[in-house]
Design an enzyme around this catalytic site. Structure first.
Site, PDB file in Angstrom:
ATOM      1  N   ALA A  66      43.737 -41.897 -13.606  1.00  0.00           N
ATOM      2  CA  ALA A  66      45.318 -41.691 -13.579  1.00  0.00           C
ATOM      3  C   ALA A  66      45.603 -40.289 -13.356  1.00  0.00           C
ATOM      4  CB  ALA A  66      45.920 -41.937 -15.017  1.00  0.00           C
ATOM      5  N   GLY A 112      41.425 -44.700 -15.113  1.00  0.00           N
ATOM      6  CA  GLY A 112      42.407 -45.498 -14.431  1.00  0.00           C
ATOM      7  C   GLY A 112      41.693 -45.973 -13.207  1.00  0.00           C
ATOM      8  N   GLU A 115      39.483 -48.810 -14.511  1.00  0.00           N
ATOM      9  CA  GLU A 115      40.266 -49.989 -14.751  1.00  0.00           C
ATOM     10  C   GLU A 115      41.104 -50.860 -13.654  1.00  0.00           C
ATOM     11  OE1 GLU A 115      42.348 -47.022 -17.482  1.00  0.00           O
ATOM     12  OE2 GLU A 115      42.312 -48.469 -18.901  1.00  0.00           O
ATOM     13  N   GLU A 135      38.430 -41.093 -20.946  1.00  0.00           N
ATOM     14  CA  GLU A 135      39.599 -40.798 -21.819  1.00  0.00           C
ATOM     15  C   GLU A 135      39.531 -40.020 -23.132  1.00  0.00           C
ATOM     16  OE1 GLU A 135      39.154 -43.402 -20.197  1.00  0.00           O
ATOM     17  OE2 GLU A 135      40.870 -44.203 -19.131  1.00  0.00           O
TER      18      GLU A 135
HETATM   19  N1  CO8 Z   1      44.143 -36.168 -12.159  1.00  0.00           N
HETATM   20  C1  CO8 Z   1      44.547 -35.139 -11.450  1.00  0.00           C
HETATM   21  N2  CO8 Z   1      43.917 -34.628 -10.755  1.00  0.00           N
HETATM   22  C2  CO8 Z   1      42.509 -34.894 -10.453  1.00  0.00           C
HETATM   23  C3  CO8 Z   1      42.092 -35.916 -11.137  1.00  0.00           C
HETATM   24  C4  CO8 Z   1      42.876 -36.765 -11.993  1.00  0.00           C
HETATM   25  N3  CO8 Z   1      42.337 -37.883 -12.735  1.00  0.00           N
HETATM   26  N4  CO8 Z   1      40.694 -35.897 -10.802  1.00  0.00           N
HETATM   27  C5  CO8 Z   1      40.686 -35.165 -10.031  1.00  0.00           C
HETATM   28  N5  CO8 Z   1      41.596 -34.360  -9.748  1.00  0.00           N
HETATM   29  C6  CO8 Z   1      41.863 -33.202  -8.887  1.00  0.00           C
HETATM   30  C7  CO8 Z   1      41.273 -31.832  -9.617  1.00  0.00           C
HETATM   31  O1  CO8 Z   1      42.176 -31.332 -10.236  1.00  0.00           O
HETATM   32  C8  CO8 Z   1      41.123 -31.043  -8.289  1.00  0.00           C
HETATM   33  O2  CO8 Z   1      42.325 -30.382  -7.833  1.00  0.00           O
HETATM   34  P1  CO8 Z   1      42.278 -28.815  -7.484  1.00  0.00           P
HETATM   35  O3  CO8 Z   1      41.626 -28.538  -6.381  1.00  0.00           O
HETATM   36  O4  CO8 Z   1      43.915 -28.729  -7.013  1.00  0.00           O
HETATM   37  O5  CO8 Z   1      42.107 -28.180  -8.580  1.00  0.00           O
HETATM   38  C9  CO8 Z   1      40.736 -31.768  -7.153  1.00  0.00           C
HETATM   39  O6  CO8 Z   1      40.999 -33.315  -7.759  1.00  0.00           O
HETATM   40  C10 CO8 Z   1      39.040 -32.031  -7.073  1.00  0.00           C
HETATM   41  O7  CO8 Z   1      38.529 -32.266  -8.086  1.00  0.00           O
HETATM   42  P2  CO8 Z   1      37.321 -31.226  -8.889  1.00  0.00           P
HETATM   43  O8  CO8 Z   1      37.379 -30.007  -8.341  1.00  0.00           O
HETATM   44  O9  CO8 Z   1      37.170 -31.480 -10.345  1.00  0.00           O
HETATM   45  O10 CO8 Z   1      35.988 -32.098  -8.266  1.00  0.00           O
HETATM   46  P3  CO8 Z   1      34.718 -31.940  -8.882  1.00  0.00           P
HETATM   47  O11 CO8 Z   1      33.717 -32.635  -7.765  1.00  0.00           O
HETATM   48  O12 CO8 Z   1      34.122 -30.733  -9.509  1.00  0.00           O
HETATM   49  O13 CO8 Z   1      34.730 -33.388 -10.018  1.00  0.00           O
HETATM   50  C11 CO8 Z   1      35.255 -35.119 -11.246  1.00  0.00           C
HETATM   51  C12 CO8 Z   1      34.895 -34.652  -9.713  1.00  0.00           C
HETATM   52  C13 CO8 Z   1      34.196 -35.117 -12.019  1.00  0.00           C
HETATM   53  C14 CO8 Z   1      35.873 -36.618 -10.811  1.00  0.00           C
HETATM   54  C15 CO8 Z   1      36.379 -34.297 -11.739  1.00  0.00           C
HETATM   55  O14 CO8 Z   1      37.482 -34.240 -10.921  1.00  0.00           O
HETATM   56  C16 CO8 Z   1      37.060 -35.086 -13.107  1.00  0.00           C
HETATM   57  O15 CO8 Z   1      36.577 -34.853 -14.139  1.00  0.00           O
HETATM   58  N6  CO8 Z   1      38.250 -35.416 -12.926  1.00  0.00           N
HETATM   59  C17 CO8 Z   1      38.933 -36.126 -14.020  1.00  0.00           C
HETATM   60  C18 CO8 Z   1      38.321 -37.532 -14.377  1.00  0.00           C
HETATM   61  C19 CO8 Z   1      39.084 -38.082 -15.532  1.00  0.00           C
HETATM   62  O16 CO8 Z   1      38.994 -37.619 -16.645  1.00  0.00           O
HETATM   63  N7  CO8 Z   1      39.551 -39.366 -15.279  1.00  0.00           N
HETATM   64  C20 CO8 Z   1      40.523 -39.846 -16.375  1.00  0.00           C
HETATM   65  C21 CO8 Z   1      41.916 -39.509 -16.289  1.00  0.00           C
HETATM   66  S1  CO8 Z   1      42.746 -40.322 -17.816  1.00  0.00           S
HETATM   67  C22 CO8 Z   1      43.294 -41.847 -17.124  1.00  0.00           C
HETATM   68  O17 CO8 Z   1      42.543 -42.345 -16.242  1.00  0.00           O
HETATM   69  C23 CO8 Z   1      43.901 -42.499 -18.465  1.00  0.00           C
HETATM   70  C24 CO8 Z   1      44.005 -43.914 -17.685  1.00  0.00           C
HETATM   71  C25 CO8 Z   1      45.023 -44.814 -18.467  1.00  0.00           C
HETATM   72  C26 CO8 Z   1      46.540 -44.219 -18.393  1.00  0.00           C
HETATM   73  C27 CO8 Z   1      47.366 -44.923 -19.104  1.00  0.00           C
HETATM   74  C28 CO8 Z   1      48.888 -44.462 -19.068  1.00  0.00           C
HETATM   75  C29 CO8 Z   1      49.173 -43.030 -18.774  1.00  0.00           C
END
Ligand code: CO8
Length: 255
Positions: A66, A112, A115, A135
């Protein structure tokens, strides 16, 4: 119809939806969830579409979760609403579609994103895919059905390990534990998903729609009864008449 964060391509009787927010690794913001819900509603009613594939744009990410930036300042009510709306308007909708939805997981499937893949009926992954529910690293739990669907797919013990540790698993490990069905090279992933989709598309859509309903009830007390009812209903439908006639006449059925 054109969408901001998706593309939809049709090939034979298969529709491929590509989630495209490359700047956020295809993370699901509210707009993307709403667009996905709309396109799936349309495809569910489109008789020329028999199977749907969902994948992510690029070579790095299916869906990285998400959109964290979108809900970072929410309180309880808005968070509950986001979770409930998402589950009703997209995740449960996918599971209950009348036609199969295949996730072609082409990279990160996190939070998400995993999911979303788990709500699909079938999952194929590329070798570079990494899957997880991170999460708890954010002080959250999965909110789009992950605590319910992951244990059903891999068992409670492995689901607990994945959720509590927040560790990602490789595509190969995901195949071992039953989280994905098959693993392919990135180049092969979509062609293989389409090959499966085309095989499914040649079978009875009425039978498949009834099978989806019955399989979805397989972990409830109503499952056996639904199977009996579906089995009976199909005897009044054209596909059964065509399928049985084709068998008798030693020809391929034309559904
Ligand atoms: N949300 C928003 N932006 C994201 C997300 C995300 N989930 N994942 C990546 N991005 C963005 C980064 O912020 C970055 O943007 P910017 O360049 O503007 O900073 C861009 O994508 C590229 O990402 P990275 O530079 O971090 O790329 P890396 O190769 O270094 O890392 C990863 C890749 C490991 C995937 C890393 O991006 C990461 O850890 N992302 C988050 C993963 C995460 O925690 N996902 C779970 C999110 S919570 C969720 O899904 C809850 C679901 C249930 C919700 C229920 C209702 C709300």
């Amino acid at each position: 119809m054109s969408y901001e964060n998706l593309t939809v391509e049709r090939e034979n009787r298969v529709a491929v939806i590509t989630i495209s927010r490359p700047q956020a690794l295809n993370a699901l913001n509210a707009k993307t969830i709403s667009e996905l819900g709309n396109v799936l509603d349309n495809l569910d009613h489109e008789s020329s579409c028999r199977v749907i594939i969902i994948t992510g744009s690029g070579e790095k990410s299916f869906v990285a979760g998400a959109d964290i930036k979108e809900f970072s300042d929410f309180g309880t009510d808005r968070a509950e609403e986001l979770s409930r709306n998402g589950q009703n308007s997209l995740f449960n909708k996918i599971e209950n579609m009348s036609k199969p939805v295949i996730a072609a997981i082409n990279g990160f499937a996190l939070g998400g994103g995993l999911e979303l893949a788990m709500a699909c009926h079938i999952r194929y992954a590329s070798e570079n895919a990494k899957l997880g529910l991170p999460e708890v690293t954010l002080g959250l739990i999965p909110g789009y059905g992950g605590t319910q669907r992951l244990p059903k797919l891999v068992g409670k013990g492995i689901a607990n390990e994945m959720i509590f540790s927040a560790k990602m698993v490789s595509a190969e490990r995901a195949r071992e534990i039953g989280l994905v069905n098959e693993v392919f090279t990135l180049e092969e992933l979509l062609p293989k998903a389409k090959e499966l989709a085309n095989t499914i598309a040649g079978n009875s859509p009425m039978g498949i729609a009834e099978a989806i309903k019955a399989v979805n009830l397989s972990d409830t007390a109503m499952g056996y009864e639904e199977e009996i009812k579906s089995f009976g209903r199909l005897f009044e439908m054209d596909d059964m008449k065509e399928g049985v006639a084709a068998f008798m006449e030693k020809r391929k059925p034309n559904f």
